[in-house]
Design an enzyme around this catalytic site. Structure first.
Site, PDB file in Angstrom:
ATOM      1  N   ALA A  65       1.124   9.205  -0.002  1.00  0.00           N
ATOM      2  CA  ALA A  65       0.391   9.053   1.260  1.00  0.00           C
ATOM      3  C   ALA A  65       1.321   9.541   2.366  1.00  0.00           C
ATOM      4  O   ALA A  65       2.256   8.839   2.773  1.00  0.00           O
ATOM      5  CB  ALA A  65       0.009   7.593   1.471  1.00  0.00           C
ATOM      6  N   THR A 119       4.915   3.379   8.769  1.00  0.00           N
ATOM      7  CA  THR A 119       4.637   3.753   7.380  1.00  0.00           C
ATOM      8  C   THR A 119       3.224   3.317   7.026  1.00  0.00           C
ATOM      9  O   THR A 119       2.416   2.990   7.916  1.00  0.00           O
ATOM     10  CB  THR A 119       5.700   3.151   6.433  1.00  0.00           C
ATOM     11  OG1 THR A 119       5.503   3.663   5.121  1.00  0.00           O
ATOM     12  CG2 THR A 119       5.641   1.623   6.396  1.00  0.00           C
ATOM     13  N   ASN A 120       2.877   3.332   5.748  1.00  0.00           N
ATOM     14  CA  ASN A 120       1.545   2.907   5.317  1.00  0.00           C
ATOM     15  C   ASN A 120       1.689   2.028   4.089  1.00  0.00           C
ATOM     16  O   ASN A 120       2.799   1.795   3.610  1.00  0.00           O
ATOM     17  CB  ASN A 120       0.645   4.128   5.055  1.00  0.00           C
ATOM     18  CG  ASN A 120       1.267   5.049   4.027  1.00  0.00           C
ATOM     19  OD1 ASN A 120       1.425   4.684   2.869  1.00  0.00           O
ATOM     20  ND2 ASN A 120       1.648   6.249   4.453  1.00  0.00           N
ATOM     21  N   ARG A 121       0.589   1.548   3.565  1.00  0.00           N
ATOM     22  CA  ARG A 121       0.655   0.530   2.510  1.00  0.00           C
ATOM     23  C   ARG A 121       0.754   1.107   1.092  1.00  0.00           C
ATOM     24  O   ARG A 121       0.675   0.363   0.119  1.00  0.00           O
ATOM     25  CB  ARG A 121      -0.569  -0.388   2.620  1.00  0.00           C
ATOM     26  CG  ARG A 121      -0.512  -1.262   3.882  1.00  0.00           C
ATOM     27  CD  ARG A 121      -1.788  -2.046   4.049  1.00  0.00           C
ATOM     28  NE  ARG A 121      -2.096  -2.812   2.857  1.00  0.00           N
ATOM     29  CZ  ARG A 121      -3.333  -3.135   2.475  1.00  0.00           C
ATOM     30  NH1 ARG A 121      -4.365  -2.731   3.194  1.00  0.00           N
ATOM     31  NH2 ARG A 121      -3.513  -3.849   1.389  1.00  0.00           N
ATOM     32  N   SER A 122       0.974   2.411   0.971  1.00  0.00           N
ATOM     33  CA  SER A 122       1.089   2.990  -0.369  1.00  0.00           C
ATOM     34  C   SER A 122       2.309   2.417  -1.098  1.00  0.00           C
ATOM     35  O   SER A 122       3.413   2.394  -0.554  1.00  0.00           O
ATOM     36  CB  SER A 122       1.222   4.512  -0.263  1.00  0.00           C
ATOM     37  OG  SER A 122       1.548   5.033  -1.522  1.00  0.00           O
TER      38      SER A 122
END
Ligand code: CTP
Length: 393
Positions: free
Chosen positions: A270, A203-206
């Site tokens: 994101a 995943t990402n940090r959004s």
């Protein structure tokens, strides 16, 4: 659905407030009738109980809910007083709050529309006119009375305008404060989560904070908002529909079928650019050694949205960048056929992912670039939505 408090005060024209109530309901408003004690000498509460969205209220005390004035005032999108007597106008002007209606007027930040009705002599009194001038100077909307038949066979200035005019004025005030009334807005929020096995994801940090702020402000501006989200944050009040998704594919499947029906789409999410080719359907064990994960590109469905955009729809993308913000954002705006792109420098700790503040540039297809200094994500949402509203205008 806009919430309207309909205040009815003690004048002969109170009977016309019944029709105002009905027409506001027909126009899609949630109407809370509030009568003064003197209004009940002219018209019964049972009529408003039956026609309003909830039973009529009169009393500040001795009612089932504690402090009904704060609850009504805080939730209202508009307060309409029709008819407004000289007495209620005077109390409102001077901050007197000795009944439920005047207390509600003090407990609100919503716009107020006053529709005075009284005999000509009362209407012409310097005190009444001075009070109305004061209210106008504070931003209160006043619908002047008509000239015509009054009570007791008198004729002159002071007659309550017909219900249709009062409702039109009320809807006008609502539209000024809710410029997205009747518009459908779709907002995506959060970072997608792509599985690599049955327990792990890429995943990402959004955090979804910016997307949620846009959804909230759009709802406050009157829009019918659909929020497609990957994150488990509290849903802001007034959101019409929430669709929970995890992966880029699920987000695409949620967005594409409803995209054509939207007036505005804001892709704040994101979305992962890559996913595992073959996520395992069981947990990978440590003894198996470090796994090699083969990735494949996801489909960029914002490109599809741009290609299939119906006439009049406004499509907004986000570009999270760590370098060449303007250039990269502008490239994405053109490549994806967007109306606006919000370029977000995520290399700094006070803007972008996870924090409550953001520093962005809003670039439009018309060629403008508006740099916004560091501010809350709610303030950024307001700037973006006002730029979109200006396009509609
Ligand atoms: N987006 C999308 N589908 C994807 C990837 C991105 O719809 N598979 C959308 C995002 O929601 C965002 C915009 O495209 O509104 C830009 O996303 P971003 O990741 O910044 O751009 P990319 O085109 O993926 O370029 P890069 O990652 O190389 O910067």
């Amino acid at each position: 659905m806009p919430r309207v408090v309909l205040g009815v005060t003690g004048g002969i024209a109170a009977y016309k407030a019944v029709e105002v109530c009905r027409r506001l309901i027909d126009a899609g408003c949630f109407v809370s009738p509030v009568l003064t004690v003197d209004a009940t000498r002219f018209i019964g509460t049972a009529t408003f109980d039956a026609l309003g969205s909830e039973p009529a209220r009169i009393a500040l005390f001795d009612c089932p809910e504690p402090s009904p004035h704060t609850h009504l005032g805080q939730q209202a999108d508009l307060i309409v007083i029709a008819p407004a007597t000289a007495n209620t106008i005077a109390k409102y002007t001077h901050g007197v709050a000795d009944d439920l209606l005047t207390a509600t007027l003090l407990a609100t930040r919503a716009p107020v529309l006053i529709c005075p009705a009284m005999h000509t002599e009362m209407w012409e009194q310097a005190s009444v006119q001075t009070n109305l001038a004061t209210l106008r100077s504070r931003g209160v909307h006043v619908l002047d009375p008509d000239s015509g038949d009054l009570a007791c066979g008198d004729v002159g200035m002071g007659r309550l305008p017909e219900p249709g005019r009062i409702v039109a004025a009320a809807l006008d005030v609502l539209a000024q404060n809710r410029p997205l009334l009747g518009r459908r807005v779709l907002v995506t929020a959060g970072g997608t989560r792509e599985p690599i096995d049955s327990v792990r994801v890429i995943t990402n940090r959004s955090s979804g904070k910016q997307g949620y702020a846009i959804a909230q402000v759009a709802a406050e501006m009157g829009a019918h908002v659909t929020l497609v989200t990957t994150v488990d944050r509290a849903i802001p009040e007034g959101i019409a529909a929430v669709i929970r998704v995890e992966t880029a594919q699920q987000m695409q499947d949620a967005v594409m079928p409803i995209a054509a029906a939207q007036d505005i789409i804001v892709m704040a999410a994101a979305v992962a650019d890559f996913r595992a080719v073959a996520p395992k359907d069981r947990k990978t064990k440590k003894e198996d050694g470090p796994p090699s994960i083969v990735l494949e590109p996801t489909h960029d469905f914002l490109v599809d949205l741009g290609a299939q955009k119906p006439a009049g729809q406004i499509l907004v993308g986000f570009a999270a960048e760590t370098e060449s913000l303007h250039e990269n954002a502008l490239g994405k705006l053109k490549r994806k056929k967007l109306d606006f792109i919000v370029g977000n420098d995520v290399s700094q700790s006070d803007a972008g992912f996870e924090v409550d503040t953001n520093r962005v540039v809003i670039i439009s297809a018309a060629g403008t670039a508006t740099e916004l200094p560091l501010q809350t994500k709610t303030a950024v949402a307001k700037e973006l939505l006002h730029a979109i509203v200006a396009r509609f205008a």
